[in-house]
Scaffold this active site. Structure first.
Site, PDB file in Angstrom:
ATOM      1  N   SER A  65       0.840  -1.207   0.000  1.00  0.00           N
ATOM      2  CA  SER A  65       0.000   0.000   0.000  1.00  0.00           C
ATOM      3  C   SER A  65       0.871   1.252   0.000  1.00  0.00           C
ATOM      4  CB  SER A  65      -0.848  -0.010   1.283  1.00  0.00           C
ATOM      5  OG  SER A  65      -1.372   1.272   1.574  1.00  0.00           O
TER       6      SER A  65
ATOM      7  N   TYR B  54      -3.505   0.093  10.065  1.00  0.00           N
ATOM      8  CA  TYR B  54      -3.346  -0.301   8.661  1.00  0.00           C
ATOM      9  C   TYR B  54      -1.920   0.000   8.185  1.00  0.00           C
ATOM     10  CZ  TYR B  54      -4.567  -0.471   3.644  1.00  0.00           C
ATOM     11  OH  TYR B  54      -4.630  -0.777   2.282  1.00  0.00           O
TER      12      TYR B  54
HETATM   13  P1  NAP Z   1     -12.018  -4.773  -0.645  1.00  0.00           P
HETATM   14  O1  NAP Z   1     -12.739  -4.231  -1.822  1.00  0.00           O
HETATM   15  O2  NAP Z   1     -12.453  -4.422   0.724  1.00  0.00           O
HETATM   16  O3  NAP Z   1     -11.937  -6.391  -0.781  1.00  0.00           O
HETATM   17  C1  NAP Z   1     -11.344  -7.092   0.257  1.00  0.00           C
HETATM   18  C2  NAP Z   1     -11.434  -8.566  -0.061  1.00  0.00           C
HETATM   19  O4  NAP Z   1     -10.829  -9.304   1.004  1.00  0.00           O
HETATM   20  C3  NAP Z   1     -12.858  -9.074  -0.162  1.00  0.00           C
HETATM   21  O5  NAP Z   1     -12.891 -10.157  -1.091  1.00  0.00           O
HETATM   22  C4  NAP Z   1     -13.150  -9.634   1.237  1.00  0.00           C
HETATM   23  O6  NAP Z   1     -14.165 -10.593   1.154  1.00  0.00           O
HETATM   24  C5  NAP Z   1     -11.772 -10.226   1.560  1.00  0.00           C
HETATM   25  N1  NAP Z   1     -11.467 -10.357   2.995  1.00  0.00           N
HETATM   26  C6  NAP Z   1     -11.484  -9.390   3.935  1.00  0.00           C
HETATM   27  N2  NAP Z   1     -11.133  -9.902   5.133  1.00  0.00           N
HETATM   28  C7  NAP Z   1     -10.901 -11.233   4.945  1.00  0.00           C
HETATM   29  C8  NAP Z   1     -10.515 -12.308   5.783  1.00  0.00           C
HETATM   30  N3  NAP Z   1     -10.297 -12.125   7.097  1.00  0.00           N
HETATM   31  N4  NAP Z   1     -10.374 -13.542   5.250  1.00  0.00           N
HETATM   32  C9  NAP Z   1     -10.601 -13.737   3.930  1.00  0.00           C
HETATM   33  N5  NAP Z   1     -10.963 -12.765   3.057  1.00  0.00           N
HETATM   34  C10 NAP Z   1     -11.112 -11.521   3.579  1.00  0.00           C
HETATM   35  O7  NAP Z   1     -10.486  -4.359  -0.733  1.00  0.00           O
HETATM   36  P2  NAP Z   1      -9.607  -3.889  -1.976  1.00  0.00           P
HETATM   37  O8  NAP Z   1      -9.669  -2.412  -2.113  1.00  0.00           O
HETATM   38  O9  NAP Z   1      -9.887  -4.768  -3.154  1.00  0.00           O
HETATM   39  O10 NAP Z   1      -8.161  -4.216  -1.385  1.00  0.00           O
HETATM   40  C11 NAP Z   1      -7.572  -5.493  -1.550  1.00  0.00           C
HETATM   41  C12 NAP Z   1      -6.184  -5.397  -0.953  1.00  0.00           C
HETATM   42  O11 NAP Z   1      -5.503  -4.283  -1.533  1.00  0.00           O
HETATM   43  C13 NAP Z   1      -6.199  -5.141   0.549  1.00  0.00           C
HETATM   44  O12 NAP Z   1      -5.091  -5.810   1.137  1.00  0.00           O
HETATM   45  C14 NAP Z   1      -5.980  -3.626   0.648  1.00  0.00           C
HETATM   46  O13 NAP Z   1      -5.389  -3.268   1.879  1.00  0.00           O
HETATM   47  C15 NAP Z   1      -5.053  -3.412  -0.490  1.00  0.00           C
HETATM   48  N6  NAP Z   1      -5.004  -2.055  -1.042  1.00  0.00           N
HETATM   49  C16 NAP Z   1      -6.142  -1.433  -1.447  1.00  0.00           C
HETATM   50  C17 NAP Z   1      -6.024  -0.166  -2.034  1.00  0.00           C
HETATM   51  C18 NAP Z   1      -7.219   0.604  -2.516  1.00  0.00           C
HETATM   52  O14 NAP Z   1      -7.066   1.820  -2.744  1.00  0.00           O
HETATM   53  N7  NAP Z   1      -8.362  -0.003  -2.685  1.00  0.00           N
HETATM   54  C19 NAP Z   1      -4.773   0.421  -2.193  1.00  0.00           C
HETATM   55  C20 NAP Z   1      -3.651  -0.266  -1.715  1.00  0.00           C
HETATM   56  C21 NAP Z   1      -3.777  -1.510  -1.155  1.00  0.00           C
HETATM   57  P3  NAP Z   1     -15.085 -10.941   2.465  1.00  0.00           P
HETATM   58  O15 NAP Z   1     -15.510  -9.627   3.056  1.00  0.00           O
HETATM   59  O16 NAP Z   1     -16.200 -11.759   1.902  1.00  0.00           O
HETATM   60  O17 NAP Z   1     -14.201 -11.717   3.372  1.00  0.00           O
HETATM   61  C1  GCO Z   2      -6.918   5.300   3.187  1.00  0.00           C
HETATM   62  C2  GCO Z   2      -7.053   4.336   2.025  1.00  0.00           C
HETATM   63  C3  GCO Z   2      -5.677   3.794   1.659  1.00  0.00           C
HETATM   64  C4  GCO Z   2      -5.809   2.834   0.511  1.00  0.00           C
HETATM   65  C5  GCO Z   2      -4.490   2.294   0.107  1.00  0.00           C
HETATM   66  C6  GCO Z   2      -3.559   3.343  -0.390  1.00  0.00           C
HETATM   67  O1  GCO Z   2      -7.808   5.296   4.049  1.00  0.00           O
HETATM   68  O2  GCO Z   2      -5.937   6.052   3.173  1.00  0.00           O
HETATM   69  O3  GCO Z   2      -7.938   3.277   2.336  1.00  0.00           O
HETATM   70  O4  GCO Z   2      -5.105   3.186   2.754  1.00  0.00           O
HETATM   71  O5  GCO Z   2      -6.609   1.751   0.886  1.00  0.00           O
HETATM   72  O6  GCO Z   2      -3.918   1.499   1.073  1.00  0.00           O
HETATM   73  O7  GCO Z   2      -2.446   2.694  -0.981  1.00  0.00           O
END
Ligand code: NAP
Ligand code: GCO
Length: 265
Positions: free
Chosen positions: A146, A159
């Site tokens: 992230s 986080y």
């Molecule tokens: P999201 O839309 O909230 O999806 C999260 C996924 O993880 C869902 O499939 C959820 O399904 C599953 N999950 C959550 N807790 C779980 C658990 N304890 N066991 C198994 N599955 C679990 O998140 P996203 O934005 O796609 O993010 C995915 C990853 O990328 C995360 O690690 C997040 O921190 C990272 N990330 C996101 C962003 C962003 O801007 N969106 C940026 C950087 C990094 P269920 O709820 O059904 O379990």
């Molecule tokens: C926040 C966002 C970020 C993104 C991502 C950025 O609250 O700042 O959720 O943390 O999820 O991790 O890279």
């Protein structure tokens, strides 16, 4: 042919939290490159919907109801895949949660839950798949890091601690298991439009842009939120033979956020 080094034909991939969002997009890209796909999540409705979504894209994905923080459930899921597939060639530790609470208002249980899902789970799932990768002669682990692996901001202490730890766990797995032809790298998305970030970009009741939406666009040279599809190519690179000599690297896919001071007001 250099393009053949990006093929995943004959490979198996487990994407944790692959029911929607970033995980689903990464799994879809892997499937297009020829990989067999398995994913897990906690919510039965999410599982059902995801299987339909994969099927509609012509992907015969395996879905598991499994909380990545439960070690025995993780071991059973990996063992089932190894029985059916032989081994897991590619693991994406994608499942993650966030709790946006000012640190002084956050209770220890909430802090621990975020660390458990976003950091400890990557340890648990990696520990479950690495023995099979060693037996198979190698493998790929991709940890979804992230911006918060490098930067802090208000309300995301747990986080950021987890994602900073995940960066170092990535480097440690690379260090400890590189000799077995296992490459462990991180992918660091910027701000991506998924359900996880919906509260930060939904328009205000009066229809005006969310203040955070304007803030992030001013911090992103590309002046846009990323899409889950923006991650497909970089993830495919890290999952394929094209990256066999890349190890312990965090590949940021952020539109330039980490390079940019931010657009002047
Ligand atoms: P999201 O839309 O909230 O999806 C999260 C996924 O993880 C869902 O499939 C959820 O399904 C599953 N999950 C959550 N807790 C779980 C658990 N304890 N066991 C198994 N599955 C679990 O998140 P996203 O934005 O796609 O993010 C995915 C990853 O990328 C995360 O690690 C997040 O921190 C990272 N990330 C996101 C962003 C962003 O801007 N969106 C940026 C950087 C990094 P269920 O709820 O059904 O379990
Ligand atoms: C926040 C966002 C970020 C993104 C991502 C950025 O609250 O700042 O959720 O943390 O999820 O991790 O890279």
């Amino acid at each position: 042919m250099i393009l053949d080094s990006f093929s995943l034909k004959g490979k198996t991939a487990l994407v944790t939290g692959g029911s929607y969002g970033i995980g689903f997009a990464i799994a879809e890209g892997f499937a297009e490159a020829g990989a067999k796909i398995a994913f897990n999540c906690r919510n039965p409705e999410h599982l059902r919907t995801a299987l339909d979504s994969y099927r509609r894209k012509g992907i015969d994905a395996r879905g598991f109801l499994c909380d990545v923080t439960e070690e025995e459930a993780v071991r059973q899921m990996v063992s089932q895949l190894e029985q059916d597939w032989g081994a897991v060639d590619i693991l994406v530790n994608n499942a993650g949660i966030i709790k946006r609470i000012p640190m002084l208002e956050m209770d220890a249980e909430d802090f621990r839950r975020v660390i458990d899902v976003d950091l400890t789970a990557a340890f648990l799932v990696s520990k479950a798949v690495i023995p099979g990768m060693i037996r198979r002669g190698g493998g790929k682990i991709i940890n979804v890091c992230s911006m918060m692996s490098e930067l802090g901001r208000e309300t995301v202490s747990a986080y950021a601690a987890a994602k900073g730890g995940l960066k170092m766990l990535t480097k440690n797995i690379a260090s400890e298991y590189g000799k077995y032809n296992i490459q462990c790298n991180g992918i660091g998305p910027g701000y991506i439009a998924t359900p996880q970030t919906a509260p930060l970009r939904e328009p205000q009741p009066d229809g005006s842009p969310h203040p955070f939406d304007s803030f992030i666009r001013a911090k992103t040279p590309a002046d846009r939120w990323g899409t889950p599809e923006d991650l497909q190519g970089p993830a495919l690179f890290l999952a394929s033979p094209a990256s066999d000599f890349v190890n312990g690297h965090i590949l940021y896919v952020d539109g330039g956020i980490l390079a940019y001071l931010g657009r002047q007001p």
